[in-house]
Motif scaffolding. Structure first.
Motif, short mmCIF file in Angstrom:
data_model
loop_
_atom_site.label_atom_id
_atom_site.label_comp_id
_atom_site.label_asym_id
_atom_site.label_seq_id
_atom_site.Cartn_x
_atom_site.Cartn_y
_atom_site.Cartn_z
N TRP A 156 36.74 5.41 12.14
CA TRP A 156 36.35 5.89 10.82
C TRP A 156 34.98 6.55 10.97
CZ3 TRP A 156 39.38 1.58 11.39
CH2 TRP A 156 40.50 1.47 10.56
N THR A 157 34.90 7.84 10.79
CA THR A 157 33.68 8.58 11.09
C THR A 157 32.61 8.36 10.01
OG1 THR A 157 34.58 10.55 10.02
CG2 THR A 157 34.91 10.35 12.39
N LEU A 158 31.36 8.25 10.45
CA LEU A 158 30.24 8.08 9.53
C LEU A 158 29.81 9.44 9.01
CD1 LEU A 158 28.10 5.49 11.53
CD2 LEU A 158 29.58 5.04 9.56
N PRO A 159 29.58 9.57 7.71
CA PRO A 159 29.13 10.84 7.14
C PRO A 159 27.76 11.25 7.68
CG PRO A 159 29.92 9.35 5.42
CD PRO A 159 29.82 8.55 6.67
N ARG A 160 27.49 12.55 7.61
CA ARG A 160 26.21 13.08 8.09
C ARG A 160 25.03 12.42 7.40
NH1 ARG A 160 25.58 14.94 12.91
NH2 ARG A 160 27.41 16.12 13.55
N ALA A 161 25.15 12.16 6.11
CA ALA A 161 24.05 11.55 5.37
C ALA A 161 23.71 10.17 5.91
CB ALA A 161 24.39 11.48 3.88
N VAL A 162 24.73 9.40 6.29
CA VAL A 162 24.52 8.07 6.86
C VAL A 162 23.84 8.18 8.22
CG1 VAL A 162 25.68 6.01 7.76
CG2 VAL A 162 26.39 7.00 5.57
N LEU A 163 24.31 9.10 9.07
CA LEU A 163 23.68 9.30 10.38
C LEU A 163 22.23 9.71 10.22
CD1 LEU A 163 26.55 11.15 12.29
CD2 LEU A 163 25.85 8.76 12.55
N GLY A 164 21.95 10.56 9.24
CA GLY A 164 20.57 10.96 9.00
C GLY A 164 19.69 9.80 8.56
N SER A 165 20.22 8.91 7.72
CA SER A 165 19.46 7.76 7.25
C SER A 165 19.16 6.78 8.38
CB SER A 165 20.21 7.05 6.12
OG SER A 165 20.31 7.86 4.97
N LEU A 166 20.06 6.69 9.36
CA LEU A 166 19.84 5.78 10.48
C LEU A 166 18.56 6.12 11.24
CD1 LEU A 166 23.30 5.15 12.21
CD2 LEU A 166 21.67 3.42 11.42
N ALA A 167 18.22 7.39 11.31
CA ALA A 167 17.07 7.82 12.09
C ALA A 167 15.75 7.67 11.34
CB ALA A 167 17.26 9.28 12.53
N VAL A 168 15.80 7.37 10.05
CA VAL A 168 14.58 7.27 9.24
C VAL A 168 14.53 5.88 8.63
CG1 VAL A 168 13.26 8.27 7.35
CG2 VAL A 168 14.75 9.73 8.74
N GLU A 169 13.56 5.09 9.04
CA GLU A 169 13.49 3.70 8.59
C GLU A 169 12.50 3.53 7.43
OE1 GLU A 169 13.63 0.61 11.82
OE2 GLU A 169 12.96 2.33 13.00
N PRO A 170 12.82 2.68 6.46
CA PRO A 170 11.80 2.25 5.51
C PRO A 170 10.79 1.36 6.24
CG PRO A 170 13.81 1.00 5.19
CD PRO A 170 14.12 2.04 6.22
N ILE A 171 9.55 1.38 5.79
CA ILE A 171 8.51 0.54 6.40
C ILE A 171 7.96 -0.37 5.31
CG2 ILE A 171 6.32 0.52 7.64
CD1 ILE A 171 6.94 3.34 8.61
N PHE A 172 8.37 -1.64 5.33
CA PHE A 172 8.02 -2.58 4.27
C PHE A 172 6.77 -3.38 4.63
CE2 PHE A 172 12.79 -2.50 3.73
CZ PHE A 172 12.79 -1.78 2.56
N SER A 173 5.96 -3.65 3.62
CA SER A 173 4.86 -4.60 3.76
C SER A 173 4.70 -5.33 2.43
CB SER A 173 3.55 -3.91 4.15
OG SER A 173 3.16 -2.96 3.16
N VAL A 174 4.46 -6.64 2.52
CA VAL A 174 4.23 -7.44 1.31
C VAL A 174 2.74 -7.38 1.01
CG1 VAL A 174 4.32 -9.74 0.29
CG2 VAL A 174 6.20 -8.94 1.73
N THR A 175 2.37 -6.75 -0.08
CA THR A 175 0.97 -6.56 -0.42
C THR A 175 0.44 -7.62 -1.38
OG1 THR A 175 1.57 -5.03 -2.20
CG2 THR A 175 1.14 -4.08 -0.01
N ALA A 176 1.33 -8.37 -2.04
CA ALA A 176 0.91 -9.46 -2.92
C ALA A 176 1.99 -10.53 -2.90
CB ALA A 176 0.67 -8.96 -4.35
N PHE A 177 1.56 -11.79 -2.85
CA PHE A 177 2.48 -12.92 -2.71
C PHE A 177 1.85 -14.09 -3.45
CE2 PHE A 177 4.10 -16.14 0.71
CZ PHE A 177 4.92 -16.74 -0.23
N ARG A 178 2.42 -14.45 -4.60
CA ARG A 178 1.87 -15.52 -5.43
C ARG A 178 2.99 -16.37 -5.99
NH1 ARG A 178 -0.36 -13.79 -10.16
NH2 ARG A 178 -1.86 -15.49 -10.20
N VAL A 179 2.63 -17.61 -6.37
CA VAL A 179 3.58 -18.51 -7.03
C VAL A 179 2.89 -19.08 -8.27
CG1 VAL A 179 5.23 -20.40 -6.70
CG2 VAL A 179 4.46 -19.08 -4.73
N PRO A 180 2.67 -18.26 -9.29
CA PRO A 180 1.93 -18.70 -10.47
C PRO A 180 2.85 -19.40 -11.49
CG PRO A 180 2.50 -16.41 -10.70
CD PRO A 180 3.03 -16.83 -9.36
#
Length: 272
Positions: A156-180
């Motif tokens: 089952w072939t992966l669409p071009r849009a999916v292949l393109g997304s594989l090469a570009v990663e989100p970069i996550f960081s937790v900037t605030a962490f609280r339990v109020p």
């Protein structure tokens, strides 16, 4: 080292006979690429996502591909977040119209750039019918989800849009962490920034030391923006309220896998 028959099938998109004869590709009436074998009943078929293929009385559908930096799986003992140095393609798989309990028995694998990836067994996810395949986070010319049987290899072939997304990663960081406290009860507050160039689906697991369970937090974070989650995920804060002050750990996907951050939470009812 000489290529194996399976590697040649994946690379050429044609079938090899047991005596080494190569089949001739042909176009099926349903639009899939099939083969007319010269001396073997083995064939290789390439179909689009969402196509249902029947082999030896078993019907399989693979559809709805999406890219994730991390996935949530049921795990052996509890629900967990899984991440690696690459990304995942999650697809919905149905066997004879139902979600398979053990897709591994069906020999599903991922294939990119003409090579089937060994050890790419799918991970079950908490998405209904969803199974995750780990893939390198690089640019690929071709990609597919493969189902291998004794008589047919289906891609089952992966669409071009999916292949393109594989090469570009989100970069996550937790900037605030609280339990109020909010309205007399504890809540979890997480602010997450996405410094990558692709919109991402953030997934994290919150748990206390010595607590075998945990709770999953998931929400989208657009590229270049920040989003804040506020709520009581699952039963993890109920455990805190029953046991007093604890260290709360949040695991979330980073560049090379999971990153952990901790906060010591007081049992004080007035602490913010």
């Amino acid at each position: 080292m000489p290529a194996t028959r399976r590697e040649l099938v994946a690379a050429l998109g044609v079938a090899l006979g047991s005596a080494g004869c190569v089949s001739t590709p042909s176009r099926r009436s349903d639009g899939a690429t099939a083969t007319s074998p010269a001396t073997s009943s083995t064939e290789s078929r390439q179909v689009s996502m969402g196509t249902t293929v029947t082999v030896s009385g078993t019907s399989v559908t693979v559809e709805n591909p999406r890219v994730r930096k991390a996935v949530v799986t049921p795990g052996m003992a509890h629900t967990r977040v899984v991440a690696n140095a690459g990304q995942f393609v999650v697809v919905d798989i149905a066997v004879d119209g139902a979600t398979p309990d053990q897709p591994f028995d069906r020999e599903f694998r991922s294939a990119v750039d003409g090579e089937t990836r060994d050890g790419s067994d799918p991970l079950p996810t908490t998405d209904a019918g969803g199974y995750a395949f780990a893939l390198p986070a690089t640019r690929h010319d071709r990609g597919a989800i493969q189902w291998a049987t004794d008589e047919t290899d289906v891609y089952w072939t992966l669409p071009r849009a999916v292949l393109g997304s594989l090469a570009v990663e989100p970069i996550f960081s937790v900037t605030a962490f609280r339990v109020p406290h909010r309205d007399g009860e504890r809540v979890l507050e997480l602010t997450v920034a996405n410094e990558g160039e692709r919109d991402g689906h953030f997934a994290a697991r919150a748990s206390f030391d010595g607590y075998s369970g945990g709770s999953i937090v998931e929400f989208p974070v657009p590229a270049g923006e920040s989003e804040t989650y506020t709520g009581r995920p699952g039963d993890v804060l109920l455990y805190f309220e029953n046991h007093g002050g604890e260290t709360l750990t949040v695991e979330y996907p980073a560049d090379e896998g999971l990153r952990s951050i901790e906060r010591t939470v007081s049992s004080s009812a007035t602490e913010e």
